[in-house]
Design an enzyme around this catalytic site. Structure first.
Site: not given
Length: 259
Positions: A65, A110, A113, A133
């Site tokens: 992200a 992300g 993911e 993270e």
């Protein structure tokens, strides 16, 4: 169906979607996530039989992200970001046709993911993976913990999340996170070859199989069997089933599937 950050094109019945934010290693901000969600809705209204997702350039699939956007978010804003990310990942996971992630470099946070929400993951030899993270004071927020646990098992998933360490494509292959590893130059040709193999099969059968695989997660075997029986029965009476089985009996090549 194209903008500067998301490139999409179709050849035959195979769609290719490229995350194109090379300036930030294809990291995705809230706007990119919303654009991806809209694009997936548009693609869903077409007749493609397989979708390939990759990142622009040779260094990064999606490097997570956008941290600059996230750093000053409030609790409510963080929850809204997670909600948006979860929504698009679930949309991708439930996409009616198979989705192949061609991971061509960094798949971090992300980005990993995003790959996890795809049906099949192929990696280049220079690919690397991480859930970093915890080093940033947060947890994976787009469904990655759940999907990672289901794909590689609780022990490996916990190690990934708790250590936040990065691992390479060969380790990802060993763990079962990716299906195959290729030289970078061969990654997209191999992804498209696999997509073509899938697209050549009966589309109703493929879509039904994917739907059953998704819906049976967490069900007792008896309930999952019932879903499978119904989907199996629904395949009978389709043109594709009749033509393919008649061709088999007659020892001839069937006509192309119509779906």
């Amino acid at each position: 169906m194209e903008d500067s950050s998301l490139l999409y094109h179709v050849e035959d019945t195979i769609g290719t979607l490229t995350i194109n934010r090379q300036r930030v290693m294809n990291a995705m901000d809230m706007d990119s996530i919303n654009r991806l969600s809209t694009l997936l809705d548009e693609i869903a209204d077409t007749n493609i039989r397989c979708l390939v997702i990759t990142g622009a350039g040779e260094k990064s699939f999606v490097a997570g992200a956008d941290i600059k956007e996230m750093k000053d978010m409030s609790r409510a804003q963080g929850e809204n970001l997670s909600r948006a990310g979860n929504r698009v990942m679930r949309k991708l996971e439930l996409f009616q046709v198979p989705v192949i992630a061609a991971v061509n470099g960094y798949a971090l946070g992300g980005g990993l993911e995003l790959a996890l929400a795809c049906d099949i993951r192929l990696a280049s030899e220079n690919a690397s993976f991480a859930m970093p993270e915890a080093k940033l004071g947060i947890i994976p927020g787009y469904g990655g913990i759940q999907r990672m646990s289901r794909i590689i098992g609780q022990g490996r998933a916990r190690e990934m999340v708790f250590t936040a360490r990065r691992f390479d494509a060969r380790e990802a292959l060993k763990w079962g996170l990716v299906n195959a590893v290729y030289p970078l130059a061969d990654l997209m040709p191999e992804a498209l070859r696999l997509a073509a193999t899938i697209a050549a099969n009966a589309p109703i059968a493929i879509m039904s199989a994917k739907k059953i695989m998704n819906e049976s997660v967490g069900l007792e075997l008896a309930a999952a069997d019932q879903l499978e029986r119904e989907a199996f029965g629904n395949c009978f009476g389709t043109w594709d089933q009749r033509e393919a089985m008649q061709a088999f009996v007659e020892k001839r090549k069937p006509q192309p599937f119509k779906g």
